[in-house]
Design a protein around this motif. Structure first.
Motif, PDB file in Angstrom:
ATOM      1  N   ASN A   1       0.852  -1.191   0.000  1.00 58.23           N
ATOM      2  CA  ASN A   1       0.000   0.000   0.000  1.00 58.23           C
ATOM      3  C   ASN A   1       0.887   1.241   0.000  1.00 58.23           C
ATOM      4  O   ASN A   1       1.633   1.468   0.950  1.00 58.23           O
ATOM      5  N   SER A   2       0.792   2.050  -1.057  1.00 51.95           N
ATOM      6  CA  SER A   2       1.711   3.179  -1.208  1.00 51.95           C
ATOM      7  C   SER A   2       1.498   4.261  -0.154  1.00 51.95           C
ATOM      8  O   SER A   2       2.464   4.891   0.299  1.00 51.95           O
ATOM      9  N   ASP A   3       0.256   4.467   0.267  1.00 49.25           N
ATOM     10  CA  ASP A   3       0.002   5.457   1.318  1.00 49.25           C
ATOM     11  C   ASP A   3       0.617   5.003   2.640  1.00 49.25           C
ATOM     12  O   ASP A   3       1.262   5.794   3.344  1.00 49.25           O
ATOM     13  N   ARG A   4       0.432   3.728   2.950  1.00 52.12           N
ATOM     14  CA  ARG A   4       0.985   3.182   4.188  1.00 52.12           C
ATOM     15  C   ARG A   4       2.515   3.218   4.151  1.00 52.12           C
ATOM     16  O   ARG A   4       3.171   3.558   5.137  1.00 52.12           O
ATOM     17  N   PHE A   5       3.066   2.877   3.008  1.00 55.88           N
ATOM     18  CA  PHE A   5       4.527   2.852   2.862  1.00 55.88           C
ATOM     19  C   PHE A   5       5.116   4.258   3.029  1.00 55.88           C
ATOM     20  O   PHE A   5       6.103   4.458   3.748  1.00 55.88           O
ATOM     21  N   ALA A   6       4.495   5.253   2.376  1.00 51.74           N
ATOM     22  CA  ALA A   6       5.000   6.629   2.447  1.00 51.74           C
ATOM     23  C   ALA A   6       4.963   7.159   3.877  1.00 51.74           C
ATOM     24  O   ALA A   6       5.900   7.836   4.326  1.00 51.74           O
ATOM     25  N   GLN A   7       3.899   6.814   4.610  1.00 50.57           N
ATOM     26  CA  GLN A   7       3.792   7.262   6.003  1.00 50.57           C
ATOM     27  C   GLN A   7       4.786   6.515   6.886  1.00 50.57           C
ATOM     28  O   GLN A   7       5.415   7.113   7.773  1.00 50.57           O
ATOM     29  N   TRP A   8       4.955   5.217   6.636  1.00 50.20           N
ATOM     30  CA  TRP A   8       5.911   4.402   7.401  1.00 50.20           C
ATOM     31  C   TRP A   8       7.336   4.935   7.258  1.00 50.20           C
ATOM     32  O   TRP A   8       8.098   4.979   8.233  1.00 50.20           O
ATOM     33  N   LEU A   9       7.697   5.357   6.041  1.00 52.45           N
ATOM     34  CA  LEU A   9       9.026   5.911   5.816  1.00 52.45           C
ATOM     35  C   LEU A   9       9.309   7.092   6.739  1.00 52.45           C
ATOM     36  O   LEU A   9      10.429   7.254   7.243  1.00 52.45           O
ATOM     37  N   LEU A  10       8.286   7.900   6.978  1.00 47.07           N
ATOM     38  CA  LEU A  10       8.469   9.113   7.778  1.00 47.07           C
ATOM     39  C   LEU A  10       8.280   8.874   9.272  1.00 47.07           C
ATOM     40  O   LEU A  10       8.929   9.523  10.097  1.00 47.07           O
ATOM     41  N   GLU A  11       7.420   7.927   9.621  1.00 48.79           N
ATOM     42  CA  GLU A  11       7.110   7.688  11.038  1.00 48.79           C
ATOM     43  C   GLU A  11       8.009   6.651  11.700  1.00 48.79           C
ATOM     44  O   GLU A  11       8.404   6.818  12.858  1.00 48.79           O
ATOM     45  N   ASP A  12       8.344   5.603  10.965  1.00 53.64           N
ATOM     46  CA  ASP A  12       8.945   4.430  11.613  1.00 53.64           C
ATOM     47  C   ASP A  12      10.289   4.007  11.056  1.00 53.64           C
ATOM     48  O   ASP A  12      10.886   3.046  11.557  1.00 53.64           O
ATOM     49  N   GLN A  66      18.530   9.062   8.235  1.00 55.82           N
ATOM     50  CA  GLN A  66      17.928   9.636   7.032  1.00 55.82           C
ATOM     51  C   GLN A  66      16.691   8.841   6.619  1.00 55.82           C
ATOM     52  O   GLN A  66      16.595   7.643   6.895  1.00 55.82           O
ATOM     53  N   THR A  67      15.772   9.525   5.945  1.00 55.64           N
ATOM     54  CA  THR A  67      14.652   8.842   5.305  1.00 55.64           C
ATOM     55  C   THR A  67      14.257   9.612   4.052  1.00 55.64           C
ATOM     56  O   THR A  67      14.848  10.645   3.734  1.00 55.64           O
ATOM     57  N   VAL A  68      13.269   9.104   3.336  1.00 55.63           N
ATOM     58  CA  VAL A  68      12.827   9.755   2.099  1.00 55.63           C
ATOM     59  C   VAL A  68      11.326  10.005   2.176  1.00 55.63           C
ATOM     60  O   VAL A  68      10.585   9.280   2.848  1.00 55.63           O
ATOM     61  N   MET A  69      10.913  11.031   1.491  1.00 53.94           N
ATOM     62  CA  MET A  69       9.489  11.345   1.380  1.00 53.94           C
ATOM     63  C   MET A  69       9.087  11.181  -0.073  1.00 53.94           C
ATOM     64  O   MET A  69       9.667  11.817  -0.960  1.00 53.94           O
ATOM     65  N   VAL A  70       8.118  10.308  -0.328  1.00 56.28           N
ATOM     66  CA  VAL A  70       7.627  10.055  -1.679  1.00 56.28           C
ATOM     67  C   VAL A  70       6.137  10.379  -1.725  1.00 56.28           C
ATOM     68  O   VAL A  70       5.485  10.517  -0.686  1.00 56.28           O
ATOM     69  N   ALA A  71       5.594  10.496  -2.912  1.00 59.40           N
ATOM     70  CA  ALA A  71       4.165  10.763  -3.084  1.00 59.40           C
ATOM     71  C   ALA A  71       3.458   9.459  -3.467  1.00 59.40           C
ATOM     72  O   ALA A  71       3.796   8.862  -4.500  1.00 59.40           O
ATOM     73  N   PRO A  72       2.514   8.980  -2.671  1.00 61.81           N
ATOM     74  CA  PRO A  72       1.771   7.758  -3.021  1.00 61.81           C
ATOM     75  C   PRO A  72       1.059   7.944  -4.357  1.00 61.81           C
ATOM     76  O   PRO A  72       0.339   8.922  -4.547  1.00 61.81           O
ATOM     77  N   ALA A  73       1.253   7.006  -5.270  1.00 65.71           N
ATOM     78  CA  ALA A  73       0.649   7.152  -6.598  1.00 65.71           C
ATOM     79  C   ALA A  73      -0.860   6.955  -6.571  1.00 65.71           C
ATOM     80  O   ALA A  73      -1.553   7.363  -7.513  1.00 65.71           O
ATOM     81  N   SER A  74      -1.388   6.375  -5.501  1.00 59.42           N
ATOM     82  CA  SER A  74      -2.842   6.188  -5.414  1.00 59.42           C
ATOM     83  C   SER A  74      -3.579   7.517  -5.569  1.00 59.42           C
ATOM     84  O   SER A  74      -4.684   7.570  -6.110  1.00 59.42           O
ATOM     85  N   GLY A  75      -2.952   8.609  -5.122  1.00 54.77           N
ATOM     86  CA  GLY A  75      -3.581   9.916  -5.211  1.00 54.77           C
ATOM     87  C   GLY A  75      -3.562  10.519  -6.600  1.00 54.77           C
ATOM     88  O   GLY A  75      -4.173  11.566  -6.834  1.00 54.77           O
ATOM     89  N   PHE A  76      -2.860   9.871  -7.533  1.00 58.69           N
ATOM     90  CA  PHE A  76      -2.791  10.359  -8.910  1.00 58.69           C
ATOM     91  C   PHE A  76      -3.740   9.583  -9.833  1.00 58.69           C
ATOM     92  O   PHE A  76      -3.752   9.806 -11.035  1.00 58.69           O
ATOM     93  N   TYR A  77      -4.483   8.661  -9.250  1.00 61.82           N
ATOM     94  CA  TYR A  77      -5.490   7.901  -9.997  1.00 61.82           C
ATOM     95  C   TYR A  77      -6.877   8.299  -9.501  1.00 61.82           C
ATOM     96  O   TYR A  77      -7.064   8.605  -8.319  1.00 61.82           O
ATOM     97  N   ALA A  78      -7.846   8.278 -10.400  1.00 61.22           N
ATOM     98  CA  ALA A  78      -9.244   8.487 -10.004  1.00 61.22           C
ATOM     99  C   ALA A  78      -9.946   7.152  -9.802  1.00 61.22           C
ATOM    100  O   ALA A  78     -10.961   7.085  -9.103  1.00 61.22           O
ATOM    101  N   THR A  79      -9.419   6.091 -10.408  1.00 59.39           N
ATOM    102  CA  THR A  79     -10.014   4.764 -10.261  1.00 59.39           C
ATOM    103  C   THR A  79      -9.589   4.158  -8.931  1.00 59.39           C
ATOM    104  O   THR A  79      -8.393   4.025  -8.649  1.00 59.39           O
TER     105      THR A  79
END
Length: 399
Positions: free
Chosen positions: A331-342, A348-361
């Motif tokens: 899950n890209s949203d979960r992964f992106a949040q995990w990178l920053l929280e845990d 160091q860590t990275v911040m990425v944009a979950p691709a789920s937010g770039f789809y309407a489907t």
């Protein structure tokens, strides 16, 4: 309890910015965060633009014309003509960023409940603009397996209804980096003429085309003079995101006349921003050569580094400075949040944009993220190492 509007409730969060609180918290813990989530270039703004602001000598910062300063529109028209887009200053409406150009076009060309067709994944804020205008986004899916090429025209045809008003493309594409070819645009032209639609073409990344590929503008399609509405911006071209200057460009006189009503309602675009944008048109070619070479270097390094990681696939972007990457995650949203929280690797860590937010489907993009290669190679190298280590230990890893 006071009530919030349904439109406000329906307004989507930005997949790019919604994780900012987690990034801020990570920084407070002392973690270095490499921002791969947002298209904020670290490229220096042209000196001619900075000098224009420093040397501004008017005693009052006045309202400009609602369509934008005449001197800027005339100079901008010359820029377009030099790249074979024949327009006059009367065909240009200066806007508060490219965002306002999109919103003006939607409000000008569409009524409440009308539909626009957009190849997904697409720039996430199209969803927000459509919600604000009361317009329905109808997605048509492009796939990473096909490097996000334009879906077959027959599939577009199936989606067209009496409520369809426009097809929207971003070329080069944000978030995928795909560059639509002249042949693909010709196919869209036939469809637009067949159904008497508008073609909205977001071309803010026009200067960033790589590997011998050249940009072909929708404004160059003969026979679509009244159908094409171009969105443009100085944000990425000159690394001037903060001055908020964009443009709506069309040869359709009725569209310009109507869009100007919305322009008058918001009074005018930013005055100092126009001063900087107008000066930027004098940016020397050497600036773009340097920027081009820098992005090529970053792209090549990033694509190579990502594709060496187990279970990762990254298409080679032909333009812009983004790519959508397939990762072995649940899950890209979960992964992106995990990178920053845990997660952190050597602080160091990275911040990425979950691709789920770039789809309407619903359900698409769950194993994809958008990465912006807007950091210098030294930082990109560190970021790629951090991402590689994160994928090894992510609890939701899938292979």
């Amino acid at each position: 309890m006071l009530k919030i509007s349904q439109k406000g409730i329906n307004m989507p969060e930005s997949p790019i910015r919604k994780l900012v609180p987690y990034a801020e918290a990570a920084k407070k813990r002392g973690t270095t965060v490499y921002h791969l989530n947002i298209g904020q270039p670290d490229i220096k703004t042209p000196e001619v633009a900075l000098d224009a602001i420093r040397n501004y000598d008017e005693t009052t910062i006045e309202y400009s014309h609602s369509a934008g300063n005449v001197s800027y529109r005339e100079k901008l028209a010359k820029y377009y003509n030099n790249i074979d887009i024949p327009v006059t200053s009367d065909d240009i409406l200066i806007t508060t960023g490219g965002s306002e150009a999109i919103l003006f076009a939607l409000n000008t060309c569409c009524d409440e409940g009308d539909e626009i067709i957009i190849p997904e994944p697409f720039y996430a804020n199209y969803n927000g603009f459509a919600t604000a205008a009361g317009v329905k986004v109808v997605p048509i899916t492009s796939t990473i397996e096909n490097d996000f090429a334009l879906p077959p025209i027959e599939e577009f045809d199936k989606l067209i209804t009496p409520k369809t008003r426009a097809i929207v493309i971003c070329n080069p594409n944000n978030p995928t980096g795909y560059l639509y070819s002249k042949e693909e645009l010709q196919q869209l032209k036939e469809l637009v003429l067949k159904h008497n639609l508008y073609l909205f073409s977001d071309e803010v990344y026009r200067e960033f085309c790589y590997g011998g590929h050249t940009h072909f503008s929708a404004m160059q399609l003969e026979g679509l003079e009244n159908h094409v509405i171009l969105f443009d911006s100085v944000s990425k071209r000159y690394s001037e995101c903060g001055i908020r200057i964009g443009a709506l460009v069309t040869r359709n006189k009725e569209v310009i006349k109507t869009a100007l009503k919305f322009g008058q309602a918001r009074l005018c675009p930013p005055g100092l921003g126009q001063v900087a944008a107008e000066a930027s048109l004098d940016t020397p070619k050497e600036y773009f050569d340097e920027v081009y070479n820098e992005y090529i270097s970053r792209r090549d390094f990033m694509v190579s580094a990502l594709n060496k990681m187990e279970g990762v696939y990254c298409p080679e972007p032909k333009g812009a400075f983004y790519t959508v990457v397939k990762l072995p995650i649940d899950n890209s949203d979960r992964f992106a949040q995990w990178l920053l929280e845990d997660f952190s690797y050597e602080g160091q860590t990275v911040m990425v944009a979950p691709a789920s937010g770039f789809y309407a489907t619903e359900g698409l993009g769950q194993n994809e993220v958008r990465i912006a290669y807007v950091l210098k190679n030294e930082d990109l190298e560190k970021a790629m190492k951090v991402l590689e280590e994160a994928l090894k230990v992510y609890p939701g890893r899938k292979l």
